[in-house]
Write an enzyme that holds these catalytic residues in place. Structure first.
Site, PDB file in Angstrom:
ATOM      1  N   HIS A 195       0.849  -1.193   0.000  1.00 48.53           N
ATOM      2  CA  HIS A 195       0.000   0.000   0.000  1.00 48.53           C
ATOM      3  C   HIS A 195       0.881   1.238   0.000  1.00 48.53           C
ATOM      4  CE1 HIS A 195      -2.033   3.227   2.472  1.00 48.53           C
ATOM      5  NE2 HIS A 195      -2.890   3.088   1.479  1.00 48.53           N
ATOM      6  N   SER A 196       0.514   2.232  -0.805  1.00 50.38           N
ATOM      7  CA  SER A 196       1.217   3.512  -0.843  1.00 50.38           C
ATOM      8  C   SER A 196       2.689   3.288  -1.216  1.00 50.38           C
ATOM      9  CB  SER A 196       1.055   4.225   0.504  1.00 50.38           C
ATOM     10  OG  SER A 196       1.425   5.577   0.421  1.00 50.38           O
ATOM     11  N   LEU A 197       3.618   3.740  -0.398  1.00 45.32           N
ATOM     12  CA  LEU A 197       5.038   3.489  -0.654  1.00 45.32           C
ATOM     13  C   LEU A 197       5.304   2.002  -0.831  1.00 45.32           C
ATOM     14  CD1 LEU A 197       8.111   4.133  -0.642  1.00 45.32           C
ATOM     15  CD2 LEU A 197       7.979   4.168   1.863  1.00 45.32           C
ATOM     16  N   HIS A 302      -6.824   8.126   1.774  1.00 47.68           N
ATOM     17  CA  HIS A 302      -5.688   7.336   1.306  1.00 47.68           C
ATOM     18  C   HIS A 302      -5.445   6.089   2.151  1.00 47.68           C
ATOM     19  CE1 HIS A 302      -1.849   6.492  -0.586  1.00 47.68           C
ATOM     20  NE2 HIS A 302      -1.220   6.570   0.575  1.00 47.68           N
TER      21      HIS A 302
END
Length: 349
Positions: A195-197, A302
């Site tokens: 997820h994300s990074l 997010h």
């Protein structure tokens, strides 16, 4: 079908030749059929998203998500948690028949022991130039590659590549972990999620080794792949993207994967993050939560919990994103015409 390089040593040789000599060495790519996740199936995506969320904590903790019984949690294990400040951490899931291994990589933690390194990786990988947004960021940059010019935004490309390849970057740590997993489980299918990074790292590692990766709400990593000098397989057709087994999944109320959490007034900038890129490798599945659910674009959307509980766990159809129809999972598409950092000039300055 995926395309894998002939060897990891060949990848490293090609990267070094590109970085130090400016030469492009053609690689031989082997077409291989393997078992990968069905990204057209909502339940599969929901399970992978749960594994992604579980990279942020250990089993038994408050926010741990249960997964299907086909996954053997007792035989699975965390990684990176023994060093509180290391940053690169997550969880390795094993199926009960040992046929599939899922490497789940943690994303950014805003407040915690890994936050400093998380932010360093975010700003190196997803900013246009060392997190040099404007002159107010002069003491917040993460490398010294900005080339001052009164008329143009200039950035030194060799300097950027050197900054991204240093050993403190999570990508290098991830390469070692994937190599270890391939040694430990030579006959298993290895998938990567994050997820994300963590999603962008999963994509970069999947592209490196030719392994399936599913990235949730990840910033654009295509520019980082170029700066890392990753050799990638050729596209199926001339204007297409490299044939990497990567699928990005996000919803359009999240500004981060769209490169829209920018500007001095944005919450990302106020927190010290320069998340400026938006172009992704592979294909992208975008859920229209703005149109279907009436959500507003908000960085607070997010968090992975929003994707799990309010998108993937909801039964019903979504706009397919292509034909004007609806289906359980929107159609995955390449971001062919996407361009990052068009206001910058990159070169050897």
């Amino acid at each position: 079908t995926v395309y894998q390089p002939e060897s990891f040593e060949a990848i490293e040789h090609a990267r070094d030749s590109s970085r130090f000599e400016g030469k492009t060495i053609p690689l031989r790519w082997h077409e291989i059929r393997l078992f990968g996740p069905d990204v057209t199936d909502r339940h599969t995506l929901a399970q992978l998203a749960r594994m992604t969320a579980n990279a942020y904590q250990l089993p038994g903790r408050k926010k741990w998500y249960e997964v299907d019984d086909s996954w053997n949690i007792n035989a699975s294990f965390p990684f990176g948690w023994d060093n509180a400040e290391d940053g690169f951490r997550g969880f390795v899931f094993r199926s009960r028949d040992n046929s599939t291994i899922v490497l789940s990589i943690k994303g950014t933690t805003l407040q915690g022991p890994t936050s400093r390194k998380d932010k360093l990786n975010d700003n190196l990988l997803f900013s246009c130039c060392c997190a040099h947004v404007d002159f107010s960021w002069v003491f917040s940059t993460v490398c010294n590659c900005y080339a001052w010019s009164a008329l143009h935004k200039r950035c030194d490309s060799p300097c950027l590549s050197a900054a991204l390849i240093q050993e403190s970057l999570f990508y290098s740590t991830g390469v070692k972990l994937v190599k270890d997993l391939r040694t430990l489980y030579p006959f298993a299918n290895i998938w990567l999620v994050g997820h994300s990074l963590g999603g962008s790292l999963a994509s970069l590692l999947g592209s490196t080794f030719g392994l399936p990766a599913v990235a949730f709400e990840a910033p654009g990593e295509r520019l980082a792949a170029h700066r890392l000098h990753l050799p990638l397989p050729p596209p199926n057709y001339p204007p297409g993207l490299p044939r990497v087994p990567i699928t990005h999944v996000y919803h359009n109320a999240d500004p981060i994967p769209q490169g829209a959490c920018t500007g001095a007034a944005s919450l990302c900038a106020q927190a010290g993050y320069a998340l400026e890129t938006r172009c992704h490798l592979g294909k992208t599945i975008v859920y229209d939560t703005v149109g279907k659910l009436g959500w507003h674009v908000d960085v607070r959307k997010h968090v992975i919990q929003e994707m799990i509980l309010n998108v993937l766990d909801i039964e019903g159809s979504w706009p397919d994103g292509v034909n004007g129809g609806e289906r359980d999972v929107p159609i995955a598409q390449e971001e062919v015409d996407c361009v990052d950092c068009f206001k910058w000039e990159f070169g050897n300055f």
